[in-house]
Write a protein that holds these residues in place. Sequence first.
Motif, PDB file in Angstrom:
ATOM      1  N   GLN A 256       0.816  -1.213   0.000  1.00  0.00           N
ATOM      2  CA  GLN A 256       0.000   0.000   0.000  1.00  0.00           C
ATOM      3  C   GLN A 256       0.853   1.269   0.000  1.00  0.00           C
ATOM      4  OE1 GLN A 256      -2.340  -1.129   3.455  1.00  0.00           O
ATOM      5  NE2 GLN A 256      -4.105  -1.676   2.163  1.00  0.00           N
TER       6      GLN A 256
ATOM      7  N   THR B  63       3.882   1.653  -1.226  1.00  0.00           N
ATOM      8  CA  THR B  63       4.602   1.817  -2.489  1.00  0.00           C
ATOM      9  C   THR B  63       3.677   1.967  -3.690  1.00  0.00           C
ATOM     10  OG1 THR B  63       4.784  -0.609  -2.665  1.00  0.00           O
ATOM     11  CG2 THR B  63       6.637   0.572  -1.675  1.00  0.00           C
ATOM     12  N   LYS B  64       2.362   1.879  -3.449  1.00  0.00           N
ATOM     13  CA  LYS B  64       1.350   2.104  -4.487  1.00  0.00           C
ATOM     14  C   LYS B  64       1.558   1.215  -5.727  1.00  0.00           C
ATOM     15  CE  LYS B  64       0.592   6.886  -3.015  1.00  0.00           C
ATOM     16  NZ  LYS B  64      -0.529   6.501  -2.140  1.00  0.00           N
ATOM     17  N   CYS B  65       1.808  -0.055  -5.476  1.00  0.00           N
ATOM     18  CA  CYS B  65       1.904  -1.017  -6.577  1.00  0.00           C
ATOM     19  C   CYS B  65       0.500  -1.341  -7.097  1.00  0.00           C
ATOM     20  CB  CYS B  65       2.591  -2.290  -6.107  1.00  0.00           C
ATOM     21  SG  CYS B  65       4.359  -2.072  -5.754  1.00  0.00           S
ATOM     22  N   ASP B  66       0.428  -1.784  -8.356  1.00  0.00           N
ATOM     23  CA  ASP B  66      -0.889  -2.110  -8.915  1.00  0.00           C
ATOM     24  C   ASP B  66      -0.984  -3.560  -9.396  1.00  0.00           C
ATOM     25  OD1 ASP B  66       0.729  -2.006 -11.134  1.00  0.00           O
ATOM     26  OD2 ASP B  66      -0.566  -0.661 -12.298  1.00  0.00           O
TER      27      ASP B  66
END
Length: 369
Positions: free
Chosen positions: A68, A70-73
């Motif tokens: 969350q 590191t805002k990975c998708d």
Amino acid sequence: MQVIYNGISHLGEALEGVTKVFVVCDSSYPFLNIKHDIENMGTPHVLFSDFTPNPLYDQVCKGVDLFQITKCDSILAVGGGSAIDVAKCIKLAVLTKDGNAALIPPLVSTRVECDGSKIPFIAIPTTAGTGSESTHNAVMYYEGAKQTVTNEGVLPDYAILEPSVLKTLPLYQKKCTMMDALCQGIESWWSVNSTEESYEYSRKTIELIMENWRKYIFENDDEAAVQIMLAANYGGKAINITQTTAAHAMSYKLTSLYKLPHGHAVAVCLPEIWEYMLNNLDKCIDKRGSDYLLDIFMDIAHAMGCENPHQAIVCLRHMMVDMELWNPVSDRKEDDLLMLSASVNLVRLKNNPIELKDKTIRYLYDTII
């Protein structure tokens, strides 16, 4: 529908459309021959490997936080069953409204809502055993107790089978993981939840392993590795439909008590359980009946290249001897029998086609140790 790719060269296709990848990897990652391919996949990524072989809830929570922050998708799991299981748990916790609570009692025993399409998930297994890359189940531990996390939303969207990663596995690990795959194929076939689809996955699992295991284990043959990895994937698909049965249910405490790897622990249980079931068909709890079950035992034996179930059980025991996978020996047997008998997962026993009561479980453990 899951997509299966053969070869690491397809990684780019699986990653199409994602912008930042959360890579969950185990301790083998620095030594993998595909490490260069992953590091140069052309998509920004974050590594997470802060977990043990039997992953703990607190470790999974660290992964959730890092994902969350590191805002990975998307998620890419690279490793054995534990790495893939951790990735599944992270995905579920991130997507469900219940968050981390979905992984522990009481919610872990329910099917919480999870739209898996929101986070693309790729799995690259580096062992040929659990077939975790093709299941919607994961295992982790909370307060010392094993938790099985189950949700359709955590089935990887893509599984990339790259058999070259098996080349440098320690020999003992190859033996244990292969036997786990074989046991999954056998257990799935006789499970009370078996279907026509699961039969075919089980058949392929068993036939491929029996045809290739000697070359894979004793010759480190490349083509045999291809077939064993494929067999393990089929085993995962079979278990994804049926769930495991008594051999798996009885194996977990053997792993913790005697430090036996999972596949080794399952493999010492299965011949004893099969022999008991064969001699007690009158205790069949499968609604399809004891005659049906005996036919299934015959089908399994034939897939193993044997004439009948008795011969197949002997064959399994000879395999174990040839690979020097010995049964555990206890120097405090009575105490251990009490502990082992109390440890069995009753849910998995419900999937077993022959009823196993407390006295029977103790008897079976007595023969195993």
